[in-house]
Design a protein around this motif. Structure first.
Motif, PDB file in Angstrom:
ATOM      1  N   LEU A 190       0.835  -1.206   0.000  1.00 26.73           N
ATOM      2  CA  LEU A 190       0.000   0.000   0.000  1.00 26.73           C
ATOM      3  C   LEU A 190       0.871   1.258   0.000  1.00 26.73           C
ATOM      4  O   LEU A 190       0.594   2.208  -0.747  1.00 26.73           O
ATOM      5  CB  LEU A 190      -0.910  -0.003   1.231  1.00 26.73           C
ATOM      6  N   THR A 191       1.917   1.259   0.813  1.00 23.26           N
ATOM      7  CA  THR A 191       2.812   2.414   0.883  1.00 23.26           C
ATOM      8  C   THR A 191       3.482   2.655  -0.460  1.00 23.26           C
ATOM      9  O   THR A 191       3.638   3.803  -0.901  1.00 23.26           O
ATOM     10  CB  THR A 191       3.891   2.192   1.963  1.00 23.26           C
ATOM     11  N   ARG A 192       3.868   1.577  -1.106  1.00 22.29           N
ATOM     12  CA  ARG A 192       4.530   1.693  -2.417  1.00 22.29           C
ATOM     13  C   ARG A 192       3.572   2.306  -3.444  1.00 22.29           C
ATOM     14  O   ARG A 192       3.968   3.181  -4.226  1.00 22.29           O
ATOM     15  CB  ARG A 192       4.981   0.307  -2.873  1.00 22.29           C
ATOM     16  N   LYS A 193       2.313   1.859  -3.431  1.00 23.47           N
ATOM     17  CA  LYS A 193       1.315   2.398  -4.366  1.00 23.47           C
ATOM     18  C   LYS A 193       1.043   3.880  -4.090  1.00 23.47           C
ATOM     19  O   LYS A 193       0.917   4.686  -5.023  1.00 23.47           O
ATOM     20  CB  LYS A 193       0.017   1.594  -4.261  1.00 23.47           C
ATOM     21  N   LEU A 194       0.950   4.225  -2.808  1.00 23.52           N
ATOM     22  CA  LEU A 194       0.729   5.625  -2.443  1.00 23.52           C
ATOM     23  C   LEU A 194       1.894   6.500  -2.903  1.00 23.52           C
ATOM     24  O   LEU A 194       1.690   7.620  -3.395  1.00 23.52           O
ATOM     25  CB  LEU A 194       0.546   5.747  -0.925  1.00 23.52           C
ATOM     26  N   ALA A 195       3.115   5.993  -2.740  1.00 20.23           N
ATOM     27  CA  ALA A 195       4.298   6.750  -3.151  1.00 20.23           C
ATOM     28  C   ALA A 195       4.288   6.985  -4.656  1.00 20.23           C
ATOM     29  O   ALA A 195       4.586   8.094  -5.132  1.00 20.23           O
ATOM     30  CB  ALA A 195       5.563   6.005  -2.738  1.00 20.23           C
ATOM     31  N   ILE A 196       3.936   5.946  -5.417  1.00 25.16           N
ATOM     32  CA  ILE A 196       3.875   6.079  -6.873  1.00 25.16           C
ATOM     33  C   ILE A 196       2.816   7.107  -7.266  1.00 25.16           C
ATOM     34  O   ILE A 196       3.029   7.950  -8.148  1.00 25.16           O
ATOM     35  CB  ILE A 196       3.580   4.715  -7.527  1.00 25.16           C
ATOM     36  N   ILE A 238       3.322  14.898  -8.406  1.00 26.35           N
ATOM     37  CA  ILE A 238       4.493  15.782  -8.455  1.00 26.35           C
ATOM     38  C   ILE A 238       5.000  15.918  -9.889  1.00 26.35           C
ATOM     39  O   ILE A 238       5.487  16.979 -10.301  1.00 26.35           O
ATOM     40  CB  ILE A 238       5.611  15.242  -7.535  1.00 26.35           C
ATOM     41  N   GLY A 239       4.836  14.842 -10.671  1.00 26.89           N
ATOM     42  CA  GLY A 239       5.279  14.854 -12.062  1.00 26.89           C
ATOM     43  C   GLY A 239       4.549  15.863 -12.921  1.00 26.89           C
ATOM     44  O   GLY A 239       5.012  16.195 -14.019  1.00 26.89           O
ATOM     45  N   LEU A 240       3.418  16.366 -12.430  1.00 22.78           N
ATOM     46  CA  LEU A 240       2.669  17.378 -13.184  1.00 22.78           C
ATOM     47  C   LEU A 240       3.363  18.729 -13.159  1.00 22.78           C
ATOM     48  O   LEU A 240       3.091  19.584 -14.023  1.00 22.78           O
ATOM     49  CB  LEU A 240       1.250  17.510 -12.608  1.00 22.78           C
ATOM     50  N   VAL A 241       4.242  18.940 -12.185  1.00 18.75           N
ATOM     51  CA  VAL A 241       4.886  20.252 -12.050  1.00 18.75           C
ATOM     52  C   VAL A 241       6.405  20.189 -12.232  1.00 18.75           C
ATOM     53  O   VAL A 241       7.077  21.220 -12.166  1.00 18.75           O
ATOM     54  CB  VAL A 241       4.559  20.886 -10.672  1.00 18.75           C
ATOM     55  N   VAL A 242       6.958  19.000 -12.435  1.00 19.52           N
ATOM     56  CA  VAL A 242       8.400  18.870 -12.699  1.00 19.52           C
ATOM     57  C   VAL A 242       8.600  18.094 -13.989  1.00 19.52           C
ATOM     58  O   VAL A 242       7.667  17.475 -14.517  1.00 19.52           O
ATOM     59  CB  VAL A 242       9.125  18.152 -11.525  1.00 19.52           C
ATOM     60  N   LYS A 287      12.020  13.659 -16.456  1.00 18.94           N
ATOM     61  CA  LYS A 287      13.312  13.098 -16.073  1.00 18.94           C
ATOM     62  C   LYS A 287      13.491  13.163 -14.556  1.00 18.94           C
ATOM     63  O   LYS A 287      13.918  12.189 -13.913  1.00 18.94           O
ATOM     64  CB  LYS A 287      14.441  13.851 -16.777  1.00 18.94           C
ATOM     65  N   LYS A 288      13.173  14.324 -13.982  1.00 19.65           N
ATOM     66  CA  LYS A 288      13.263  14.478 -12.528  1.00 19.65           C
ATOM     67  C   LYS A 288      12.276  13.564 -11.828  1.00 19.65           C
ATOM     68  O   LYS A 288      12.600  12.942 -10.817  1.00 19.65           O
ATOM     69  CB  LYS A 288      12.970  15.923 -12.131  1.00 19.65           C
ATOM     70  N   LYS A 289      11.072  13.475 -12.362  1.00 22.17           N
ATOM     71  CA  LYS A 289      10.037  12.637 -11.750  1.00 22.17           C
ATOM     72  C   LYS A 289      10.472  11.173 -11.718  1.00 22.17           C
ATOM     73  O   LYS A 289      10.306  10.490 -10.695  1.00 22.17           O
ATOM     74  CB  LYS A 289       8.737  12.777 -12.540  1.00 22.17           C
ATOM     75  N   GLU A 290      11.055  10.689 -12.809  1.00 21.17           N
ATOM     76  CA  GLU A 290      11.521   9.301 -12.853  1.00 21.17           C
ATOM     77  C   GLU A 290      12.655   9.063 -11.858  1.00 21.17           C
ATOM     78  O   GLU A 290      12.690   8.030 -11.178  1.00 21.17           O
ATOM     79  CB  GLU A 290      11.989   8.958 -14.275  1.00 21.17           C
ATOM     80  N   LYS A 335      12.322   6.666  -8.548  1.00 18.85           N
ATOM     81  CA  LYS A 335      13.254   5.547  -8.326  1.00 18.85           C
ATOM     82  C   LYS A 335      13.900   5.644  -6.942  1.00 18.85           C
ATOM     83  O   LYS A 335      13.999   4.640  -6.216  1.00 18.85           O
ATOM     84  CB  LYS A 335      14.329   5.527  -9.405  1.00 18.85           C
ATOM     85  N   ASN A 336      14.321   6.847  -6.568  1.00 24.24           N
ATOM     86  CA  ASN A 336      14.964   7.034  -5.263  1.00 24.24           C
ATOM     87  C   ASN A 336      14.007   6.715  -4.122  1.00 24.24           C
ATOM     88  O   ASN A 336      14.384   6.035  -3.159  1.00 24.24           O
ATOM     89  CB  ASN A 336      15.466   8.477  -5.120  1.00 24.24           C
ATOM     90  N   VAL A 337      12.763   7.198  -4.234  1.00 24.66           N
ATOM     91  CA  VAL A 337      11.768   6.959  -3.185  1.00 24.66           C
ATOM     92  C   VAL A 337      11.459   5.470  -3.063  1.00 24.66           C
ATOM     93  O   VAL A 337      11.429   4.914  -1.960  1.00 24.66           O
ATOM     94  CB  VAL A 337      10.471   7.760  -3.468  1.00 24.66           C
ATOM     95  N   LEU A 338      11.247   4.813  -4.197  1.00 22.57           N
ATOM     96  CA  LEU A 338      10.913   3.385  -4.173  1.00 22.57           C
ATOM     97  C   LEU A 338      12.088   2.547  -3.669  1.00 22.57           C
ATOM     98  O   LEU A 338      11.888   1.556  -2.953  1.00 22.57           O
ATOM     99  CB  LEU A 338      10.480   2.917  -5.557  1.00 22.57           C
TER     100      LEU A 338
END
Length: 353
Positions: free
Chosen positions: A181-187, A193-197, A200-203, A207-210
């Motif tokens: 569940l935590t992994r899905k929430l993080a994704i 966040i990817g809507l405003v960055v 490349k940064k979002k990916e 990756k770092n968060v996961l």
């Protein structure tokens, strides 16, 4: 020590001096010097001893968590330098973010494998945050109503610190017990966040968060299996914090303020720890001094005495750790067994910090 870290240390010392100068510039220096000379030196010594005992119990936590491992640390210098290094890098980085990676480097210098070192420090972090939170809840039950009544501004900061600790521990527990569940929430959050960055940064951030979530979950499995170690480390962490909290009590006694209630003083110190945790400035500089003045002015009516007490307390609990950390960085471990590789990359053995 690297130039960057040396510069950060120097900046924090200058900032600290600036804060104290703002406090003492309207104080009678002759009175201040007289009070410093007439300190109770026995209780001042006990205050310093209490802080050293706090470092000692923190080192014992590490020793317990590393026990019965192939790379267990035996030499006391290799163990005691770890809390000192943590104190230094916590003091010079926002939200104490530099303490954890600096400890990992110090453990690897002593011959501890990086994955195992990360696991041990993760256990240590979870235990520390939990004991801090338990102490805070107990403190709130006994004193929060009075603090909220007399120090309404501080009450808001205290609640802020409490919520940050709850959030931190909540995230850790979610990863431990609700991994998928935590992994899905993080994704999902990273998609927003990817809507405003940039993509490349979002990916990269995703990756770092996961990766951090995956690593934490794997380490948490070890945490669940070593319950005896966790219990012993929790008891030692309680004493580590107790001696840290007692520094302010012994400081007041050194100032001949002997009409204080030790339980009330301990609770006040617990509140200060919560308040400083919400300040992004390294070491909570400014917030710690303000909290001390606001909470302990009820015990110390003379402004110069209060400022002197604030300086002594702050030096012992903050700047002393910085100076000890510099010593720990300068002198390498005894019988060093440096690991040559860390997750596929090499460590710079000459200037690791």
């Amino acid at each position: 020590m690297s130039r960057k870290n040396f510069a950060a240390t120097l900046i924090m010392l200058v900032v600290g001096c600036g804060v104290f100068w703002l406090e003492i510039r309207k104080t009678n220096f002759q009175i201040l010097i007289h009070q410093a000379i007439t300190l109770n030196w026995w209780w001042l010594f006990v205050a310093f001893l209490s802080m050293f005992l706090s470092f000692f119990f923190e080192a014992l936590v590490l020793k317990v968590l590393l026990r019965n491992r192939d790379d267990e640390l035996h030499h006391w210098w290799n163990i005691i330098r770890i809390p000192w290094i943590q104190a230094l890098f916590n003091a010079i980085t926002p939200f104490s973010s530099g303490g954890q990676p600096a400890q990992i480097v110090a453990l690897v210098q002593s011959g501890v494998e990086v994955g195992r070192g990360s696991s041990v420090l993760l256990m240590k972090f979870v235990i520390y945050q939990t004991i801090v939170l338990i102490n805070f809840i107990i403190a709130m039950v006994f004193q929060f109503e009075r603090i909220a009544q007399h120090f309404s501004g501080l009450a808001i900061l205290i609640i802020g610190g409490f919520l940050i600790h709850i959030f931190t521990i909540g995230i850790l527990l979610m990863v431990m017990f609700y991994y998928r569940l935590t992994r899905k929430l993080a994704i999902g959050i990273m998609k927003i966040i990817g809507l405003v960055v940039s993509s490349k940064k979002k990916e990269r951030w995703t990756k770092n968060v996961l990766d951090k979530i995956d690593n934490f979950y794997q380490e948490s499995l070890v945490l669940k299996q070593e319950k005896t170690k966790v219990f012993k480390a929790s008891v030692l962490t309680f004493f580590q914090l107790l001696f840290y909290y007692l520094v302010v009590y012994f400081t007041l006694l050194a100032l001949h303020v002997d009409h204080v209630n030790i339980v009330e003083v301990l609770i006040m110190q617990i509140m200060i720890v919560m308040i400083t945790s919400i300040f992004p400035i390294p070491g909570g500089t400014g917030g710690a001094e303000y909290s001390f003045k606001a909470l302990f002015s009820q015990y110390v009516s003379v402004p110069s005495t209060l400022i002197l007490g604030m300086f002594i307390w702050r030096f012992i609990t903050y700047y002393l750790g910085m100076f000890l950390g510099i010593i720990a960085v300068a002198f390498k471990p005894i019988n060093e067994r440096t690991q040559s590789r860390v997750r596929g990359g090499k460590i710079n053995n000459e200037e690791p910090f």
